[in-house]
Enzyme design. Sequence first.
Site, PDB file in Angstrom:
ATOM      1  N   VAL A   1     -22.289  -4.674  42.037  1.00 17.20           N
ATOM      2  CA  VAL A   1     -21.465  -4.856  40.844  1.00 17.20           C
ATOM      3  C   VAL A   1     -20.033  -5.107  41.300  1.00 17.20           C
ATOM      4  O   VAL A   1     -19.496  -4.366  42.133  1.00 17.20           O
ATOM      5  CB  VAL A   1     -21.523  -3.629  39.918  1.00 17.20           C
ATOM      6  CG1 VAL A   1     -20.690  -3.869  38.669  1.00 17.20           C
ATOM      7  CG2 VAL A   1     -22.960  -3.302  39.535  1.00 17.20           C
TER       8      VAL A   1
ATOM      9  N   ILE B   1     -17.382  -2.782  43.268  1.00 17.11           N
ATOM     10  CA  ILE B   1     -17.112  -1.480  42.644  1.00 17.11           C
ATOM     11  C   ILE B   1     -18.372  -0.642  42.493  1.00 17.11           C
ATOM     12  O   ILE B   1     -18.306   0.503  42.052  1.00 17.11           O
ATOM     13  CB  ILE B   1     -16.444  -1.646  41.261  1.00 17.11           C
ATOM     14  CG1 ILE B   1     -17.327  -2.477  40.328  1.00 17.11           C
ATOM     15  CG2 ILE B   1     -15.055  -2.242  41.392  1.00 17.11           C
ATOM     16  CD1 ILE B   1     -16.795  -2.545  38.905  1.00 17.11           C
ATOM     17  N   GLY B   2     -19.529  -1.186  42.838  1.00 18.24           N
ATOM     18  CA  GLY B   2     -20.746  -0.389  42.722  1.00 18.24           C
ATOM     19  C   GLY B   2     -21.923  -1.082  43.359  1.00 18.24           C
ATOM     20  O   GLY B   2     -21.948  -2.306  43.510  1.00 18.24           O
TER      21      GLY B   2
ATOM     22  N   GLY C   1     -26.382  -0.975  43.513  1.00 15.70           N
ATOM     23  CA  GLY C   1     -27.623  -0.484  42.943  1.00 15.70           C
ATOM     24  C   GLY C   1     -28.795  -0.997  43.726  1.00 15.70           C
ATOM     25  O   GLY C   1     -28.653  -1.777  44.666  1.00 15.70           O
ATOM     26  N   GLY C   2     -30.007  -0.561  43.334  1.00 20.42           N
ATOM     27  CA  GLY C   2     -31.188  -0.978  44.052  1.00 20.42           C
ATOM     28  C   GLY C   2     -31.458  -2.461  43.938  1.00 20.42           C
ATOM     29  O   GLY C   2     -32.162  -3.041  44.753  1.00 20.42           O
TER      30      GLY C   2
ATOM     31  N   LYS D   1     -22.693  -8.329  37.616  1.00 24.27           N
ATOM     32  CA  LYS D   1     -23.811  -7.807  38.388  1.00 24.27           C
ATOM     33  C   LYS D   1     -24.461  -8.966  39.134  1.00 24.27           C
ATOM     34  O   LYS D   1     -24.841  -9.959  38.512  1.00 24.27           O
ATOM     35  CB  LYS D   1     -24.844  -7.149  37.476  1.00 24.27           C
ATOM     36  CG  LYS D   1     -24.379  -5.850  36.865  1.00 24.27           C
ATOM     37  CD  LYS D   1     -25.481  -5.243  36.023  1.00 24.27           C
ATOM     38  CE  LYS D   1     -24.996  -3.945  35.397  1.00 24.27           C
ATOM     39  NZ  LYS D   1     -26.036  -3.356  34.532  1.00 24.27           N
TER      40      LYS D   1
ATOM     41  N   ASP E   1     -33.745   3.785  29.601  1.00 26.29           N
ATOM     42  CA  ASP E   1     -32.971   4.473  30.638  1.00 26.29           C
ATOM     43  C   ASP E   1     -31.648   4.972  30.061  1.00 26.29           C
ATOM     44  O   ASP E   1     -30.580   4.773  30.644  1.00 26.29           O
ATOM     45  CB  ASP E   1     -32.723   3.546  31.828  1.00 26.29           C
ATOM     46  CG  ASP E   1     -32.354   4.330  33.098  1.00 26.29           C
ATOM     47  OD1 ASP E   1     -32.553   5.554  33.113  1.00 26.29           O
ATOM     48  OD2 ASP E   1     -31.861   3.722  34.055  1.00 26.29           O
TER      49      ASP E   1
ATOM     50  N   GLY F   1     -28.892  -4.905  43.470  1.00 24.22           N
ATOM     51  CA  GLY F   1     -27.771  -5.748  43.827  1.00 24.22           C
ATOM     52  C   GLY F   1     -26.463  -5.014  43.690  1.00 24.22           C
ATOM     53  O   GLY F   1     -26.421  -3.792  43.606  1.00 24.22           O
TER      54      GLY F   1
END
Length: 982
Positions: free
Chosen positions: A682, A674-675, A677-678, A696, A809, A680
Amino acid sequence: MSAKSIFRRHPFPGFLTLLCILFFICPCQSDELQTLLNLKSSLENSKTNIFDSWTPENSVCKFTGIVCDSNGIVKEINLSQENLSGTLPFDSICSLKSLEKLSLGSNFLNGSITDYLRNCKTLQYLDLGENSFSGKVPDLSSLSQLKFLNLNRSGFSGQFPWKSLANLTSLTFLSLGDNPFDKSLFPIEVLKLEKLYWLYLTNCSIGGKIPEEIGNLTLLGNLELSDNHLFGEIPVGITKLINLRQLELYNNELTGKFPVGFGGLMNLVNFDASTNNLEGDLSELKNLTHIASLQLFENQFSGEIPAEFGDFEFLQELSLYTNKFTGSLPPKIGSWAEFLYIDVSENLLTGHIPPDMCKKGTLTDLLMLQNNFNGGIPESYAECSSLVRLRINNNSLSGIVPPGIWSLPAIKIIDLTLNQFKGPVTSNIGEAKSLAQLFLANNGFSGELPTNISGASSFVAINLSSNQFSGQIPESIGKLKKLGSLHMEDNLLSGAIPSSLGSCVSLNDLGLSGNSLSGEIPATLGYLPSLNSLNLSDNKLSGEIPMSLSSLRLTVLDLSNNRLIGSVPESLSINAFSGSFAGNPGLCSQSMRNLRRCSSDSSSSGNARTMILCLIAGASVLVMSLICFIYVKFRPKNKDPLINRHDSWAMKQFHLLSFSEEEVVKALKKENLIGKGGSGNVYKVILRNGNQLAVKHIWKSYSSDRNSCRSSMAMLGNGKGRSPEYDAEVATLSSIRHVNVVKLYCSITSEDSNLLVYEYMPNGSLWDRLHTSGKIEMDWMVRYEIAVGAARGLEYLHHGCDRPVIHRDVKSSNILLDEQMKPRIADFGLAKIVRANAAWDSTHIIAGTHGYIAPEYGYTYKVTEKSDVYSFGVVLMELVTGKKPVEPEFGESKDIVQWVCSEMRNRGSVVDMVDSCISKTLKEDAENVLRIAIHCTARTPALRPSMRMVVQLLEEAEPGTLSGIIFSKEGETNELQSNGKV
């Protein structure tokens, strides 16, 4: 042939009329008609009927907004504030050869202004301000007849054609501020415009020193140079501007003292030089007898406040906070005019509070905190029905508070903390229907608390700690449905804790320690849905700990040093609460080492049942483990590459789990992704029991760098094996128990990767709901609850943990929403734990996301809790405006913070900034939160509030309870100043 001879030869009226039309009227008016119809076709208007009269059948002189001269030729176009949009056809407009006035300000016009503008050579008045143009301002040198030029907040950018101003020597009014022009030195061309009476260059990127030649503009009545990059001393030349009524220099980098002769500006009404580095005393200002608003806060001024200030008959607003003033305030200050507010906080002032600042009945804010004032509160303020905020905390004040203070009808905050007041809080406090915050800690107040305190139904925070209050806590306190924080520690209170507290449905922080309270802990406390902190230590409480407390999501629990008996509920027997039950000899536990072990005699039947269930569960785990072992040993090889890559996985759990690592790992398939990122991927995992997880998958080969700010868990260190801090930081984050922080169930590790297993948030992120194709309409009530919940999550990270956790963040994409749109702070990939006796993190890797990063990061690289506060302020702005942190409409190199501040300074109303999706009846409430956001995004970190204060301010801004507040410093609020500054 003369006109008379024509009439003699052609006595037919119809023919003569036709000749007149053909030869004298038609050519001119037909051209002007076509020009105006072209203008109409270029513009759109949805709210008024301004163009209804603009038809070919009408004379152009009858068009609404058009003024003609005596010959019927168009002289003026007046269409300001008409909700117009579209682009302007200047090639057509400038064909009107007699056009003297073009007024199109305060609309929604866009596009660029072409060089055709130079053909409008007859213009004397040009107003294009308050629009949304783009591109550069064209050369203006041909408009030599201009007397009035307003381009304020019009959207222009690039390099302004300053040199062209040298030819506009007739100018009397020049307003170019609040545009993102390229940086330049103070334009010397302006100094030659000696007819100017109005000069507005605020926030237009000019720098350098203010030239001495500014004194040449002797007709100036208004000079505004604020929000720029000006430095150096205020020039002596400015003392020549004896006609000045308004002088605005705030938010620059000015230094030095007021020049000798500054007191000669005796016509000054409004003077603001706040937020600079000015120094010296105020002796040069003692002759400014017409001053109405004096703003000198956040400088380095010192010395005494001149006694002459007490004789200023027109003074209405005085802000001198955060300086180094000494001595006392003039006794008569604020007593002559309709005085509105005084803020002299954070100085070294002494003496008494002047008694007559509410003499005219208009005072709203009395702010004198953090000084050395002494004496009492003058009786005169007990009749000050206009007073909204009384903050005189942290002084040396004493005596009995005049009874009328407690019941003032408009009062919203009374803060008397850290003084030497004594006496009671009188029963008339129940009449204070607007009172939201009562802070009396660290005084000598005594007596019993009024039973009718519940009449003050607006309460959101009460702090009476460290006084001498006695008697019982009134049962009526349970009627305070908005009460979020109640602190009564270290008093002489006795009797039982009212069970009615369980009706305070908003209560999240309850502190009653250090009293003589007795009886049992009310089971009703366990029914408080938001309770996060509970401290009942050092009392005489008895009986068992109610099982209902097990349902709470507490981050702070302290029941130590009481007379409690029985077993500690298993759900409370965790390491985080290891010291929470000390000093209760009658307590026991099956799992906590610092308490005696419960024997069969001391255990209740409920505990026996619990033990039996635990044995059964343990046996089940053994059986399941055996089954899993057999399955793993003899199963066929899985085709999933992630499973095949690892021979074994190790699980470290942080909550009681209903799944195994095998079930999680098997679900990590492409179809569940479903996603990305830099660091790994998700995955969404649906368990056999129907529950959902978010997993994750982080490769240990991942190496974080400054371009990987969006990645999760950058705290894995250098990416080659685990860093020494990894286990400690994950352990700390995994111990978090807060309703507004996403729950980390466990970590699953192998040789080359880590899995982090979180609760799944079905509504995605706040960013998705506000800005992407998944955007949904959210009215203000939903957005407000998201704001408050997210703030409480960050407050816990900063203030509720053993060691503060800085998120680093904070952004809308890291605020996840559950099925009921309740927020959770997520993604601690850049989190930093503040270690005892350690300096703040200072890394040359910029942590965070563009648009959310606090400005100090650019020059210090230091991270503090205030960095998170800044980022959260940006999130609040997103919630209110519906805009992204960086939008093209803000201008080149500008973000939402700069845009909002610019808008706030220059609008009488800021409703237009509020997202159009928010209903009109709630837009004012959204404005209040926008003002909190501005406070959070203060340029100087020390001026930002703590997250604890942010939560209080947001609670105070509950829809329907407040009207326009903004802020002056940490923990402080100030009414929006009349000139619109923040």
